[in-house]
Scaffold this motif. Structure first.
Motif, PDB file in Angstrom:
ATOM      1  N   ILE A   1       0.551 -10.454  -1.815  1.00 42.42           N
ATOM      2  CA  ILE A   1       0.908 -10.785  -3.423  1.00 42.42           C
ATOM      3  C   ILE A   1      -0.233 -10.521  -4.237  1.00 42.42           C
ATOM      4  O   ILE A   1      -0.033  -9.973  -5.381  1.00 42.42           O
ATOM      5  N   ALA A   2      -1.462 -10.728  -3.817  1.00 42.84           N
ATOM      6  CA  ALA A   2      -2.458 -10.563  -4.763  1.00 42.84           C
ATOM      7  C   ALA A   2      -2.697  -9.069  -4.976  1.00 42.84           C
ATOM      8  O   ALA A   2      -3.139  -8.766  -6.085  1.00 42.84           O
ATOM      9  N   LEU A   3      -2.518  -8.167  -4.151  1.00 32.18           N
ATOM     10  CA  LEU A   3      -2.658  -6.706  -4.350  1.00 32.18           C
ATOM     11  C   LEU A   3      -1.826  -6.392  -5.195  1.00 32.18           C
ATOM     12  O   LEU A   3      -1.805  -5.557  -6.272  1.00 32.18           O
ATOM     13  N   ASP A   4      -0.332  -6.940  -5.139  1.00 33.59           N
ATOM     14  CA  ASP A   4       0.743  -6.485  -5.758  1.00 33.59           C
ATOM     15  C   ASP A   4       0.517  -6.858  -7.273  1.00 33.59           C
ATOM     16  O   ASP A   4       0.752  -5.937  -8.226  1.00 33.59           O
ATOM     17  N   ASP A   5       0.031  -7.882  -7.457  1.00 37.31           N
ATOM     18  CA  ASP A   5      -0.451  -8.524  -8.963  1.00 37.31           C
ATOM     19  C   ASP A   5      -1.416  -7.618  -9.523  1.00 37.31           C
ATOM     20  O   ASP A   5      -1.550  -7.609 -10.726  1.00 37.31           O
TER      21      ASP A   5
ATOM     22  N   CYS B   1       1.016  -1.195   0.085  1.00 39.90           N
ATOM     23  CA  CYS B   1      -0.110  -0.049  -0.204  1.00 39.90           C
ATOM     24  C   CYS B   1       0.931   1.179  -0.058  1.00 39.90           C
ATOM     25  O   CYS B   1       0.485   2.204  -0.641  1.00 39.90           O
ATOM     26  N   MET B   2       1.904   1.276   0.730  1.00 43.47           N
ATOM     27  CA  MET B   2       2.832   2.224   0.861  1.00 43.47           C
ATOM     28  C   MET B   2       3.390   2.508  -0.568  1.00 43.47           C
ATOM     29  O   MET B   2       3.437   3.684  -1.087  1.00 43.47           O
ATOM     30  N   GLY B   3       3.911   1.455  -1.312  1.00 42.54           N
ATOM     31  CA  GLY B   3       4.355   1.753  -2.592  1.00 42.54           C
ATOM     32  C   GLY B   3       3.349   2.170  -3.721  1.00 42.54           C
ATOM     33  O   GLY B   3       3.552   2.962  -4.782  1.00 42.54           O
ATOM     34  N   LEU B   4       2.198   1.704  -3.370  1.00 43.10           N
ATOM     35  CA  LEU B   4       1.049   2.208  -4.274  1.00 43.10           C
ATOM     36  C   LEU B   4       0.704   3.562  -4.248  1.00 43.10           C
ATOM     37  O   LEU B   4       0.605   4.295  -5.275  1.00 43.10           O
TER      38      LEU B   4
END
Length: 341
Positions: free
Chosen positions: A201-205, A160-163
């Protein structure tokens, strides 16, 4: 609610997390985001200017995830004291560097054991009620912001921080409201993955698709093309406000727009009534684009000791001082053109 809330917060996950919390509990809110230093002062003055013209008589200025210097805190208190309208000042933060201010002003609340998002949530949920989904989001932000590596939410917090840190697609200076809406949308959509197996991982994908879904209008395209089309629509909607002139030629001024060749040329194609496109950056450089109506190399040479090609040129505005409000940036550039043009 018989008062207006003005929420100034930081520009990272914790800062926007605080605003996600206030948006849950209140309806009548204006959002502002700032980094440290003089940008805080400019945003605070902008808030006061908005209050001056507001139809509301009572206002709350909420500052979160930003620690003030004693000089800033004293200045803000003095300005609130002399304001014509009733203003309540409240700051919720977790940075220890604000300790002197917290010991001096009762409106300055400091707790270094929680992130600002959690402080904000705990404060308002105690007044208006707990929300399980929002609490989950708050715990994710808290885990990464105060770096709880053993917390089960930590890895999800990192994503989330990277998002948020990579959400540069909508320019905060030119389009602050749209920028806030975009980041809120990203964080709202991200929460749909919080209960998935291996949620981080699901969010990152899914991030690429989440971003594309925000910018997609009629048809699918590459993310780069979708972003360019979105920015061209915003620029077209705001072109009168952003118009500048060089001699008899009409142009549009942007700030740190990025991808100038694509966005500049797309804007000029969509707006044949404009002759040139100019982007100025925080490093004082300018990029100019033209669709053939004007030789922008001559503009670059005249106002920025630069040059280049007929339709694509650049230079350096040595007298330009970076600012954080678009109107201030435009005013500077117009003065430079008037003096050198």
């Amino acid at each position: 609610m018989n008062y207006k809330l003005h929420h100034l917060s930081h520009t990272d996950l914790d800062g926007y997390g605080c605003q996600m919390v206030s948006a849950h509990f209140f309806d009548s809110i204006s959002f502002y985001n700032s980094n440290y230093g003089k940008e805080i002062n400019e945003c605070f003055n902008q808030i006061l200017a908005q209050i001056q013209t507001s139809s509301f008589e009572k206002h709350v200025i909420l500052i979160t995830d930003l620690n003030l210097t004693m000089e800033q805190a004293t200045e803000f208190q003095a300005k609130v004291n002399i304001a014509e309208k009733e203003i309540l000042l409240l700051l919720l933060d977790h940075h220890k560097t604000g300790e002197e201010c917290a010991n001096t002003y009762e409106w300055y609340y400091l707790d270094s054991s929680r992130c600002a998002t959690k402080i904000t949530y705990d404060f308002f949920s105690a007044l208006y009620g707990h929300n399980e989904a929002l609490s989950h989001f708050v715990n994710v932000v808290n885990a990464v912001d105060i770096w709880l590596e053993n917390d089960p939410h930590f890895e999800l917090g990192k994503v989330c921080m990277g998002l948020v840190s990579s959400a540069k697609e909508v320019n905060k200076i030119m389009f602050p409201e749209e920028n806030t809406q975009y980041i809120f949308s990203l964080l709202s959509q991200a929460q749909a993955f919080f209960t998935c197996k291996d949620a981080h991982i699901a969010l990152d994908d899914a991030i690429h698709g989440i971003k594309k879904s925000y910018f997609k209008s009629n048809k699918n395209d590459t993310l780069s093309n979708l972003i360019s089309a979105y920015n061209v629509r915003l620029l077209t909607q705001n072109k009168e406000k952003m118009q500048i002139n060089y001699k008899e030629y009409k142009g549009i001024l942007t700030y740190n727009i990025g991808n100038v060749s694509v966005i500049g040329n797309d804007f000029l194609s969509a707006n044949p009534d404009f002759d040139f496109f100019m982007d100025v950056t925080s490093k004082k450089t300018i990029s100019l684009r033209s669709s053939g109506k004007v030789d922008v190399s001559k503009i670059a040479a005249q106002i920025a000791n630069g040059g280049g090609h007929h339709n694509a040129s650049g230079g350096l505005l040595s007298n330009f001082k970076d600012a954080f409000i678009y109107d201030s940036i435009k005013s500077q550039v117009m003065n430079i053109i008037a003096n050198k043009g």
